[in-house]
Design an enzyme around this catalytic site. Structure first.
Site, PDB file in Angstrom:
ATOM      1  CD  GLU A   1     -25.884  37.763   5.009  1.00  0.00           C
ATOM      2  OE1 GLU A   1     -25.447  37.078   3.849  1.00  0.00           O
ATOM      3  OE2 GLU A   1     -27.427  37.745   4.179  1.00  0.00           O
TER       4      GLU A   1
ATOM      5  CG  PHE B   1     -38.105  30.053   3.670  1.00  0.00           C
ATOM      6  CD1 PHE B   1     -37.165  28.464   2.580  1.00  0.00           C
ATOM      7  CD2 PHE B   1     -38.073  31.025   2.829  1.00  0.00           C
ATOM      8  CE1 PHE B   1     -36.101  29.162   1.870  1.00  0.00           C
ATOM      9  CE2 PHE B   1     -37.190  31.912   1.959  1.00  0.00           C
ATOM     10  CZ  PHE B   1     -36.078  30.623   1.713  1.00  0.00           C
TER      11      PHE B   1
ATOM     12  CE  LYS C   1     -42.009  40.928   4.802  1.00  0.00           C
ATOM     13  NZ  LYS C   1     -41.775  40.019   3.394  1.00  0.00           N
TER      14      LYS C   1
END
Ligand SMILES: Cc1ncc(C[n+]2csc(CCOP(=O)(O)OP(=O)(O)O)c2C)c(N)n1
Ligand SMILES: [Mg+2]
Length: 620
Positions: A70, A132, A182
């Site tokens: 990244e 997570f 998300k």
């Protein structure tokens, strides 16, 4: 029927925004990016950003490039932005993906580069639970972004993307983070794509007033020794044409910062090249004066500028050294679009908050009506004398001849040694000064800036403010994607190149023909130079080779590049250099040229950190 009303007409709703069909958040994001004209995104997927990648696969307009780290993606987006002037876009998943972007964002922030970074985030109901791959990237990046968003409603995505690009690209540019949980990516709604942005309290259009600009003209008329000190602001402000006209009309010599390289053609007679810690002696003298130093006694020999026109610069410490001594006797005019730069590092006598392109264009109009009478003849003579006395230069010194490098690699062929400066000079010649250069950070970076003369803006892409090793090759990929018809060459150090070497894979797979020259001195050269100067040469973990086998060049870039399917050559002798450079330039593939150079060279001139020009070492 004539319209008589004086009220501003309110555009119809359809002119202000476009309403799309019901879509998923991730598709809205991609549609919004397409509306911003994004053609490339450097994106690395993960659990929290898969939806976005799925949507990207459905885009016909956006090329998604998978970097191999990244950080490489963030630097590539930054290189794309520097080369093109348009925002570069990168994307990462939550947690480690997002934190890997941080160095790239800091780089874009310090050098005012428009980058939009999109990050996936854990679903909203998991935020704050230590989920997570949960990292508060919004909080983490707060001090190194121009602005950031955590999107909490799918209905906001289209507007936020519009705002993010507006903020990144206007005024003083900078990075913007858009963090999207998300579940928001997965929600569906009918998007409203706004056509314009209005942000309360954000007014990037600053314009100098004529009173202040006329005062500058008055100061020029009173001056005997004016200098233009210009920086990255000229390049981001697309003001180099106006600067050239202004400098030629007034005959004021121009020095740039490293960020300003190419803002003014460095082969122009009025150019003093760049100034500061490793800038030219004559630029530093022209700004702050020439001095003689015997022990602690400093005697002035010749005065520096009596008028410093500081346009689009920030008086960075690598430029000013001891800031009180920087242009101590000059009147300072400071033009910057960002009011927070004014009086930050060095007080200005005449501060002006303005778009520098506007200010220069208006100044040019004003001096057309009221032309400058001053010729500055004596000043030009003084500068010519300084230029003749202290040009940039290098030679094969005793130190090189006696070095371990010679014993290990060149015994019997001493005259074949390749000095790093030589490589850049030859590259300049072979590319006719037309290539776009990127760099890592260290000695090679300074030599790239010194021995390549930049002729146009967006030609020298370097991590100036942050000084981030590993910038060079991924930035070259971004630049090559933005400017496929240009020759793009990364001048790198062996230490810096290793930090993002995985991007050779991106180059090969994506067929991005960016070239890299590693000036391989087997050392962290710049740190070693400071060790030599300030720590009696004691090596504090600055050797990169294999201590058990110093005769071998380590690591073996040829073998590594082979693993990536990238052509690579090693050059050790001067006689082979020109042809090898030419082969690299002629290749239509990514290419690595490993040039072995001695570690004994120091970058000169050198003004030690925090010192004044009186302490400059410049004789090679
Ligand atoms: C990410 C990062 N870590 C550490 C440094 C400190 N640093 C500045 S220059 C330098 C040496 C760079 O070595 P190399 O890339 O081989 O270039 P050279 O000076 O030898 O040309 C180091 C370690 C840095 N600028 N960036
Ligand atoms: Mg090195």
């Amino acid at each position: 029927m004539s319209k008589t009303t004086t009220e501003p007409s309110i555009p119809a709703a359809r002119d202000r925004a476009e309403v799309g069909p019901t879509m998923q958040g991730s598709d809205i994001l991609v549609a919004a990016l397409e509306r911003e004209g994004v053609d490339t995104i450097f994106a690395y997927p993960g659990g929290a950003s898969m939806e976005l990648h799925q949507a990207l696969t459905r885009s016909k307009k956006i090329r998604t490039i998978l970097p191999r780290h990244e950080q490489g993606g963030a630097f590539a987006a930054d290189g794309y932005a520097r080369a093109s002037g348009r925002a570069g876009v990168c994307m990462a998943t939550s947690g480690p993906g997002a934190t890997n972007l941080v160095t790239g964002l800091a780089d874009a922030y310090l050098d005012s580069i428009p980058v939009v970074a999109i990050t996936g985030q854990v679903p909203q109901h998991m935020i704050g639970k230590g989920a997570f791959q949960e990292t508060d990237i919004f909080g983490l990046t707060l001090p190194i972004v121009k602005h950031s968003y955590l999107v909490t409603d799918v209905n906001d995505i289209a507007r936020i993307v519009k705002e993010a690009f507006h903020i990144a690209q206007t005024g003083r540019p900078g990075p913007v983070v858009v963090d999207i949980p998300k579940n928001v990516q997965q929600q569906r709604t009918q998007p409203v794509f706004p056509k314009e942005v209005h942000l309360r309290g954000y007014d990037p259009e600053k314009k100098a007033d004529d009173v202040a600009l006329n005062e500058i003209i008055g100061l020029i008329e009173k001056s005997e020794r004016p200098v233009l000190y210009v920086g990255g602001g000229i390049i981001t402000g697309n003001a180099s044409g106006e600067l050239l006209r202004f400098a030629e009309a007034t005959q004021i010599p121009v020095t740039t910062t490293i960020m300003g390289c190419g803002a003014f053609p460095e082969n122009h007679p009025l150019s003093l090249r760049w100034l500061g810690m490793h800038g030219t002696a004559y630029a530093n003298w022209a700004v702050s004066g020439e001095f003689k130093r015997e022990g602690d006694i400093i005697t002035p020999l010749a005065p520096g500028a009596d008028l410093l026109l500081a346009f689009g610069v920030r008086f960075d410490d690598r430029v000013t050294g001891k800031v009180e001594k920087f242009c101590e006797t000059g009147t300072i005019v400071h033009i910057d679009i960002d009011a927070s730069e004014i009086n930050k590092n060095k007080p200005a006598n005449l501060p002006i908050v303005s778009d520098v392109k506007y200010a220069l264009r208006r100044l040019n109009e004003l001096i057309r009506k009221r032309s400058i009478q001053k010729k500055f003849t004596a000043w030009h003579k003084q500068i010519a004398e300084w230029k003749a006395r202290a040009p940039l230069g290098y030679r094969v010194t005793e130190e090189v001849v006696k070095s371990q490098h010679m014993k290990d690699h060149l015994t019997g062929r001493e005259s074949e040694v390749i000095l790093p400066q030589m490589v850049i000079e030859m590259l300049y010649e072979l590319t006719n000064g037309e290539a776009i250069l990127t760099t890592g950070v260290g000695q090679h970076q300074m030599w790239a800036g010194q021995y390549y003369k930049f002729k146009f803006p967006r030609q020298f892409l370097t991590s100036a403010g942050l000084g981030a090793m590993g910038y060079g090759y991924p930035a070259a990929l971004g630049a090559k994607v933005a400017c496929p018809d240009k020759q793009v060459v990364d001048i790198d150090g062996d230490g810096s190149f290793l930090m993002n070497i995985q991007e050779l894979a991106t180059a090969h797979i994506e067929k991005i023909a960016a070239k890299a020259i590693v000036l391989n001195n087997q050392h962290l050269g710049m740190v070693m130079q400071w060790e030599d100067k300030f720590y009696k040469g004691n090596r504090g973990h600055t050797y990169l080779g294999d201590p058990e086998n110093r005769k071998q060049i380590y690591p073996d870039y040829i073998a590594i590049a082979r693993g990536f399917n990238v052509p690579c050559e090693r050059v050790m002798y001067k006689k082979d250099l020109r042809a090898a450079l030419q082969r690299m330039l002629d290749s239509d593939q990514p290419y690595l040229l490993d040039v072995i150079v001695p570690y004994t060279e120091h970058v000169l001139p050198f003004i030690p950190a925090g010192k004044s020009v009186a302490e400059m070492i410049w004789k090679p």
